[in-house]
Design a protein around this motif. Structure first.
Motif, PDB file in Angstrom:
ATOM      1  N   SER A 284       0.861  -1.185   0.000  1.00 29.32           N
ATOM      2  CA  SER A 284       0.000   0.000   0.000  1.00 29.32           C
ATOM      3  C   SER A 284       0.896   1.234   0.000  1.00 29.32           C
ATOM      4  O   SER A 284       1.572   1.522   1.000  1.00 29.32           O
ATOM      5  CB  SER A 284      -0.919   0.007   1.223  1.00 29.32           C
ATOM      6  N   TYR A 285       0.919   1.928  -1.128  1.00 31.90           N
ATOM      7  CA  TYR A 285       1.725   3.138  -1.272  1.00 31.90           C
ATOM      8  C   TYR A 285       1.055   4.017  -2.321  1.00 31.90           C
ATOM      9  O   TYR A 285       0.805   3.566  -3.445  1.00 31.90           O
ATOM     10  CB  TYR A 285       3.155   2.792  -1.692  1.00 31.90           C
ATOM     11  N   PRO A 286       0.715   5.260  -1.986  1.00 33.26           N
ATOM     12  CA  PRO A 286      -0.053   6.098  -2.924  1.00 33.26           C
ATOM     13  C   PRO A 286       0.625   6.324  -4.270  1.00 33.26           C
ATOM     14  O   PRO A 286      -0.048   6.606  -5.256  1.00 33.26           O
ATOM     15  CB  PRO A 286      -0.207   7.421  -2.160  1.00 33.26           C
ATOM     16  N   GLY A 287       1.953   6.171  -4.325  1.00 32.01           N
ATOM     17  CA  GLY A 287       2.665   6.389  -5.578  1.00 32.01           C
ATOM     18  C   GLY A 287       2.566   5.245  -6.562  1.00 32.01           C
ATOM     19  O   GLY A 287       2.906   5.407  -7.743  1.00 32.01           O
ATOM     20  N   LEU A 288       2.101   4.079  -6.121  1.00 27.51           N
ATOM     21  CA  LEU A 288       1.981   2.929  -7.014  1.00 27.51           C
ATOM     22  C   LEU A 288       0.690   3.006  -7.831  1.00 27.51           C
ATOM     23  O   LEU A 288      -0.373   3.305  -7.274  1.00 27.51           O
ATOM     24  CB  LEU A 288       1.980   1.633  -6.213  1.00 27.51           C
ATOM     25  N   PRO A 289       0.739   2.702  -9.123  1.00 27.75           N
ATOM     26  CA  PRO A 289      -0.503   2.651  -9.912  1.00 27.75           C
ATOM     27  C   PRO A 289      -1.520   1.671  -9.361  1.00 27.75           C
ATOM     28  O   PRO A 289      -2.724   1.808  -9.600  1.00 27.75           O
ATOM     29  CB  PRO A 289      -0.005   2.225 -11.308  1.00 27.75           C
ATOM     30  N   SER A 290      -1.057   0.660  -8.603  1.00 26.92           N
ATOM     31  CA  SER A 290      -1.977  -0.321  -8.020  1.00 26.92           C
ATOM     32  C   SER A 290      -2.755   0.234  -6.833  1.00 26.92           C
ATOM     33  O   SER A 290      -3.743  -0.388  -6.398  1.00 26.92           O
ATOM     34  CB  SER A 290      -1.187  -1.555  -7.560  1.00 26.92           C
ATOM     35  N   HIS A 291      -2.337   1.362  -6.276  1.00 21.92           N
ATOM     36  CA  HIS A 291      -3.083   1.952  -5.154  1.00 21.92           C
ATOM     37  C   HIS A 291      -4.462   2.381  -5.660  1.00 21.92           C
ATOM     38  O   HIS A 291      -4.580   3.045  -6.696  1.00 21.92           O
ATOM     39  CB  HIS A 291      -2.333   3.160  -4.592  1.00 21.92           C
ATOM     40  N   PRO A 292      -5.541   2.020  -4.955  1.00 22.28           N
ATOM     41  CA  PRO A 292      -6.886   2.328  -5.445  1.00 22.28           C
ATOM     42  C   PRO A 292      -7.131   3.811  -5.700  1.00 22.28           C
ATOM     43  O   PRO A 292      -8.024   4.161  -6.481  1.00 22.28           O
ATOM     44  CB  PRO A 292      -7.797   1.803  -4.322  1.00 22.28           C
ATOM     45  N   GLN A 293      -6.370   4.672  -5.046  1.00 25.51           N
ATOM     46  CA  GLN A 293      -6.585   6.116  -5.202  1.00 25.51           C
ATOM     47  C   GLN A 293      -5.350   6.815  -5.788  1.00 25.51           C
ATOM     48  O   GLN A 293      -5.071   7.967  -5.482  1.00 25.51           O
ATOM     49  CB  GLN A 293      -6.929   6.724  -3.848  1.00 25.51           C
TER      50      GLN A 293
END
Length: 385
Positions: A284-293
């Motif tokens: 879970s990391y906001p910078g990853l494209p996989s992050h839901p947001q």
């Protein structure tokens, strides 16, 4: 350097030079330490130095508070003895019985305190889903809400709340907005510019950045209705910072931008590497494209996506604890945002009632070399595979 200075300097320059103030009479470049708790009256009983007693207005706070206000695009700042004290002051400024909304996922200690305080103060406390604006709007429509508390990114799973949209909804409902921006930091975003009325920092974390000061801070717009009451809470409640701690905080803040940018860049590399490892079920990391947001993160963040991430380990709690124990550079310790990298099995720290998955490790990335951090985590993960 001040708001009246010309030209206007970048925040990196203002922070590195602590607003560029030079102390008289010796023209000190390093800010002086003000230790006095009391100040002399003139013969007529007035205070020519403008100070009465340090609990209310110590000169030790002036420069750090001015810098914080500048960095957060606010009009006023207050230092507190801890982040908890700063957050508590916001809620203590409310009238008994008023309605408050807080996110379901938030800093665990503050959530526990808030539940207890709401019972004692008879606050009408409701929790909303961090990332769900529809849920927030529905709960804002109940009663007459006075305060919306936002934590974005939310510790320890890093959901995001759309601060601008949530603030607009809250203001339409007649509520003020306070944002815990400890992890966001003024390096990555300014919540007041997104619509918040008050910003809170656990200054122990990124603002100080060296794990040697416990401190808190609030920054507000000039028209924040709760601000005069918050000032009174601090002045009379006494949850103030010591002068040496205020001096250390200011010293730490002078390296805020390079520290946070380095940690953020390394966190991005680490998150990408861990997401590829077979022993990891989720990063879970906001910078990853996989992050839901991720799309919201791209709008809400600048200068990277922060130094915090969480990793879920295949094999559950025992596997997660085994990985943490095998790490060499990452130290198992509570806290975040400092120069050293830390890891924590958060569910066991929070204890019964936690919302944190038992296979999750909370990771605070420091300023060590990113290749070393990645290699350290990979060897720990490989050891349990």
């Amino acid at each position: 350097m001040s708001k009246d200075s010309s030209p206007v300097f970048h925040p990196e320059t203002l922070t590195a030079q602590a607003l560029g103030r030079v102390a008289e009479p010796y023209r000190d470049i390093v800010p002086p330490l003000h230790l006095s708790t009391t100040f002399e009256r003139a013969d007529d009983g007035s205070y020519p130095g403008g100070r009465v007693y340090s609990r209310d207005a110590s000169p030790a706070y002036d420069q750090a508070e001015a810098l914080l206000a500048e960095l957060e695009a606010g009009d006023s700042a207050l230092l507190f003895s801890s982040g908890m004290a700063a957050a508590a002051a916001v809620f203590q400024a409310l009238e008994p019985g008023q309605r408050v909304l807080a996110p379901r996922n938030m800093y665990w200690a503050l959530r526990k305190w808030l539940i207890l305080f709401a019972e004692q103060w008879q606050l009408d406390l409701a929790f909303y889903e961090n990332a769900d604006l529809a849920d927030l709007e529905a709960k804002l429509a109940i009663g007459a809400p006075k305060l919306l508390w936002i934590e974005s990114p939310a510790n320890p799973t890093w959901e995001l709340t759309d601060i601008a949209a949530a603030s607009a909804l809250a203001h339409r409902a007649g509520a003020q907005v306070a944002v815990d921006a400890t992890v966001l930091t003024p390096v990555h975003g300014q919540a007041l510019k997104m619509g918040a009325d008050i910003v809170m920092h656990s200054a122990t974390k990124y603002l100080n950045g060296h794990s040697d000061v416990v401190a808190g801070a609030l920054v507000a717009r000039k028209d924040a209705p709760l601000w005069p009451r918050i000032r009174t809470v601090r002045a009379l409640g006494g949850a103030v910072l010591g002068p040496f701690e205020a001096w250390l905080l200011l010293r730490g803040m002078r390296t805020l931008f390079p520290r946070v940018r380095t940690a953020s860049a390394s966190a991005m590399k680490l998150a990408e590497a861990l997401e590829r490892h077979p022993a990891v079920s989720q990063v879970s990391y906001p910078g990853l494209p996989s992050h839901p947001q991720h799309a919201l993160a791209q709008r809400q963040f600048s200068n990277g996506f922060g130094g915090m991430l969480s990793v879920r380990i295949r094999g559950g709690e025992s596997a997660a604890r085994a990985v943490a124990a095998k790490l060499r550079i990452f130290k198992q310790a509570t806290s975040l945002g400092s120069v050293e990298s830390l890891v924590e099995h958060r569910a066991s720290v929070e204890g019964p009632g936690t919302f944190c998955p038992d296979d999750l490790l909370r990771v605070s990335v420091g300023i060590e070399h990113s290749d070393d951090l990645i290699a350290d985590f990979v060897q720990a993960l490989d050891s349990i595979a």
